[in-house]
Design an enzyme around this catalytic site. Structure first.
Site, PDB file in Angstrom:
ATOM      1  N   GLU A  85     -17.607  54.853   1.057  1.00  0.00           N
ATOM      2  CA  GLU A  85     -17.701  55.436  -0.284  1.00  0.00           C
ATOM      3  C   GLU A  85     -19.140  55.332  -0.794  1.00  0.00           C
ATOM      4  O   GLU A  85     -19.789  54.294  -0.631  1.00  0.00           O
ATOM      5  CB  GLU A  85     -16.769  54.645  -1.199  1.00  0.00           C
ATOM      6  CG  GLU A  85     -16.363  55.406  -2.428  1.00  0.00           C
ATOM      7  CD  GLU A  85     -15.299  54.652  -3.225  1.00  0.00           C
ATOM      8  OE1 GLU A  85     -14.158  54.519  -2.732  1.00  0.00           O
ATOM      9  OE2 GLU A  85     -15.605  54.193  -4.324  1.00  0.00           O
ATOM     10  N   CYS A 131     -25.023  54.482  -5.682  1.00  0.00           N
ATOM     11  CA  CYS A 131     -24.391  53.213  -5.351  1.00  0.00           C
ATOM     12  C   CYS A 131     -24.003  53.309  -3.880  1.00  0.00           C
ATOM     13  O   CYS A 131     -23.147  54.118  -3.510  1.00  0.00           O
ATOM     14  CB  CYS A 131     -23.162  53.032  -6.247  1.00  0.00           C
ATOM     15  SG  CYS A 131     -22.238  51.539  -5.880  1.00  0.00           S
ATOM     16  N   CYS A 138     -15.032  44.926   3.624  1.00  0.00           N
ATOM     17  CA  CYS A 138     -15.722  43.717   3.175  1.00  0.00           C
ATOM     18  C   CYS A 138     -14.864  42.505   3.512  1.00  0.00           C
ATOM     19  O   CYS A 138     -13.641  42.555   3.396  1.00  0.00           O
ATOM     20  CB  CYS A 138     -15.957  43.783   1.661  1.00  0.00           C
ATOM     21  SG  CYS A 138     -16.964  42.403   1.045  1.00  0.00           S
ATOM     22  N   CYS A 174     -12.701  39.266  -2.710  1.00  0.00           N
ATOM     23  CA  CYS A 174     -12.650  38.889  -4.133  1.00  0.00           C
ATOM     24  C   CYS A 174     -11.355  39.481  -4.726  1.00  0.00           C
ATOM     25  O   CYS A 174     -11.021  40.640  -4.459  1.00  0.00           O
ATOM     26  CB  CYS A 174     -13.878  39.434  -4.868  1.00  0.00           C
ATOM     27  SG  CYS A 174     -15.427  38.815  -4.165  1.00  0.00           S
ATOM     28  N   CYS A 208     -11.189  43.098  -6.387  1.00  0.00           N
ATOM     29  CA  CYS A 208     -11.964  44.187  -5.786  1.00  0.00           C
ATOM     30  C   CYS A 208     -11.134  44.933  -4.743  1.00  0.00           C
ATOM     31  O   CYS A 208     -10.538  44.314  -3.850  1.00  0.00           O
ATOM     32  CB  CYS A 208     -13.229  43.609  -5.139  1.00  0.00           C
ATOM     33  SG  CYS A 208     -14.174  44.839  -4.231  1.00  0.00           S
ATOM     34  N   CYS A 242     -13.856  51.015  -7.809  1.00  0.00           N
ATOM     35  CA  CYS A 242     -14.609  50.903  -6.561  1.00  0.00           C
ATOM     36  C   CYS A 242     -13.695  50.701  -5.353  1.00  0.00           C
ATOM     37  O   CYS A 242     -12.874  49.799  -5.351  1.00  0.00           O
ATOM     38  CB  CYS A 242     -15.561  49.712  -6.661  1.00  0.00           C
ATOM     39  SG  CYS A 242     -15.892  49.159  -8.337  1.00  0.00           S
TER      40      CYS A 242
HETATM   41  N1  SAH Z   1     -20.563  42.245  -2.445  1.00  0.00           N
HETATM   42  C1  SAH Z   1     -21.548  42.515  -3.431  1.00  0.00           C
HETATM   43  C2  SAH Z   1     -21.734  43.993  -3.785  1.00  0.00           C
HETATM   44  C3  SAH Z   1     -20.506  44.859  -3.938  1.00  0.00           C
HETATM   45  S1  SAH Z   1     -19.535  44.800  -5.404  1.00  0.00           S
HETATM   46  C4  SAH Z   1     -21.287  41.704  -4.675  1.00  0.00           C
HETATM   47  O1  SAH Z   1     -20.226  41.073  -4.748  1.00  0.00           O
HETATM   48  O2  SAH Z   1     -22.130  41.641  -5.557  1.00  0.00           O
HETATM   49  C5  SAH Z   1     -20.555  45.253  -6.743  1.00  0.00           C
HETATM   50  C6  SAH Z   1     -20.061  44.684  -8.061  1.00  0.00           C
HETATM   51  O3  SAH Z   1     -18.834  45.315  -8.494  1.00  0.00           O
HETATM   52  C7  SAH Z   1     -19.767  43.196  -7.968  1.00  0.00           C
HETATM   53  O4  SAH Z   1     -20.290  42.511  -9.059  1.00  0.00           O
HETATM   54  C8  SAH Z   1     -18.252  43.185  -7.970  1.00  0.00           C
HETATM   55  O5  SAH Z   1     -17.758  41.958  -8.369  1.00  0.00           O
HETATM   56  C9  SAH Z   1     -17.936  44.328  -8.919  1.00  0.00           C
HETATM   57  N2  SAH Z   1     -16.525  44.787  -8.834  1.00  0.00           N
HETATM   58  C10 SAH Z   1     -15.721  44.814  -7.758  1.00  0.00           C
HETATM   59  N3  SAH Z   1     -14.489  45.239  -8.097  1.00  0.00           N
HETATM   60  C11 SAH Z   1     -14.507  45.491  -9.425  1.00  0.00           C
HETATM   61  C12 SAH Z   1     -13.532  45.963 -10.361  1.00  0.00           C
HETATM   62  N4  SAH Z   1     -12.288  46.248  -9.995  1.00  0.00           N
HETATM   63  N5  SAH Z   1     -13.931  46.083 -11.654  1.00  0.00           N
HETATM   64  C13 SAH Z   1     -15.195  45.807 -12.043  1.00  0.00           C
HETATM   65  N6  SAH Z   1     -16.157  45.373 -11.203  1.00  0.00           N
HETATM   66  C14 SAH Z   1     -15.809  45.207  -9.906  1.00  0.00           C
END
Ligand code: SAH
Length: 347
Positions: free
Chosen positions: A93, A106, A113, A117, A120, A332
């Site tokens: 994406e 982006c 990944c 988390c 995510c 995302c």
């Molecule tokens: N792995 C890296 C980069 C990818 S995610 C990192 O963790 O920084 C980029 C950002 O989007 C991160 O801060 C992540 O926590 C956030 N993110 C992921 N899922 C999300 C969601 N459902 N709502 C809001 N932010 C989200």
């Protein structure tokens, strides 16, 4: 079996020059091909019309390394989410985010990944593979071509954890800076933080913008949201961030996803302010984008503002970043998850 040819987009100018000479062409053709690849968006040697026709025809199938647009979803705010198909059929994406002064991309740094988390969508599908640097650069070229406008900023906030693919991410940064012409400070590397990795990045002495996904003001809460944080105490992460500032002379930005009732209370903001005391920093608050796999909620605007106000009262620079293009297809990673399933099902 002969090894498969290396995609041309993965070669530097000297490497392209050497390659073109092995095919019997003079050295200056390397520069011509380089221009076609980066300035004119060529997707096949055959379209490079100032190269000899017979040679082009002979090499017309030679791999360039560009992805194919599998799907594009346009949001009312003009953000475009692309699903790009790589040479091996995997889908990533990429998002193009226009504003009055900027065009931000982006980019993904990995397919999937491993960090998992809680909130995510990307993590739910697991990790598949690292992207090569040219597959990262391709995402920027694609958005540039699609919008017919120069990309001004790139954020490594798509799929993946950039610091787990550091060599290729650094190569991509160098190419985006030196070849595509985007200033290093307009390139943002975002990480959840992994032991030893922030130091490795600092040692590269890049001038990029560096962002750390914090999401919690204490270790217990952080590791309940981010499984990998179990192996990385918050104090150690913050010490590594301080060392990063010392080594590079650059600020660290902290990202903090706001989850209603979980990490968005004034007491959390207070704790965060204490933890960040004396830090040259900026906090980006990201109101949670709902994903279907978990039932977190986005806080109300009043709660978000209250959290931001507590940080401001402590003289911490803070912004609220609403994810753009949410209407294009949930948060995302979700668009890709559904499409990859569809493709796998039809194979
Ligand atoms: N792995 C890296 C980069 C990818 S995610 C990192 O963790 O920084 C980029 C950002 O989007 C991160 O801060 C992540 O926590 C956030 N993110 C992921 N899922 C999300 C969601 N459902 N709502 C809001 N932010 C989200």
């Amino acid at each position: 079996m002969a090894p498969s040819p290396v995609p041309l987009l993965s070669l530097s100018l000297p490497e392209l020059t050497a390659w073109v000479q092995t095919t019997g062409q003079p050295a200056y053709r390397g520069k011509q091909i380089h221009q076609w690849l980066y300035q004119k968006g060529a997707r096949s040697l055959n379209t490079m019309t100032d190269l000899p026709k017979a040679w082009r025809e002979k090499n017309s199938d030679y791999p360039i390394g560009r992805s194919v647009i599998d799907h594009c979803a346009v949001a009312p705010d003009h953000t475009r989410k692309y699903l790009l198909r790589l040479a091996d059929g995997l889908i990533i994406e990429t998002v193009g985010i226009p504003s009055s002064k900027r065009l931000t991309v982006c980019v993904s740094s990995q397919v999937g990944c491993a960090m998992d988390c809680n909130f995510c969508a990307t993590g739910k599908g697991g990790f598949i593979r690292n992207l090569q640097s040219y597959e990262i650069v391709d995402q920027v070229l694609t958005v540039q071509e699609e919008f017919q406008e120069r990309v001004s900023n790139v954020v490594f906030m798509g799929m993946g954890e950039p610091l787990l693919n550091l060599p290729e991410v650094v190569k991509a940064v160098e190419c985006l800076n030196q070849v595509v012409g985007i200033g290093q400070r307009a390139l943002t590397i975002s990480t959840v933080g992994l032991p030893g990795k922030i130091r490795q990045l600092a040692d590269r002495h890049l001038q990029v913008t560096f962002a750390v996904s914090l999401h919690a003001p204490n270790q217990t809460l952080r590791q309940s949201l981010i499984p990998s944080a179990r192996h990385y105490p918050l104090e150690q992460l913050l010490a590594d961030c301080r060392a990063y500032v010392e080594t590079t002379g650059r600020r660290v930005t902290f990202e903090y996803v706001l989850l209603a009732g979980v990490n968005d209370q004034p007491v959390h903001a207070e704790q965060l302010a204490q933890k960040l005391r004396g830090f040259q920093t900026h906090v980006n608050l990201i109101p949670y984008n709902p994903i279907s796999e978990v039932d977190y909620q986005r806080p109300t605007e009043a709660q978000i503002n209250q959290f931001a106000q507590v940080l401001s009262d402590h003289r911490i620079a803070v912004s609220v970043r609403y994810s753009r293009g949410v209407q294009a297809d949930a948060a995302c990673g979700q668009l890709r998850a559904s499409r990859q399933e569809e493709l796998t099902a039809t194979v």
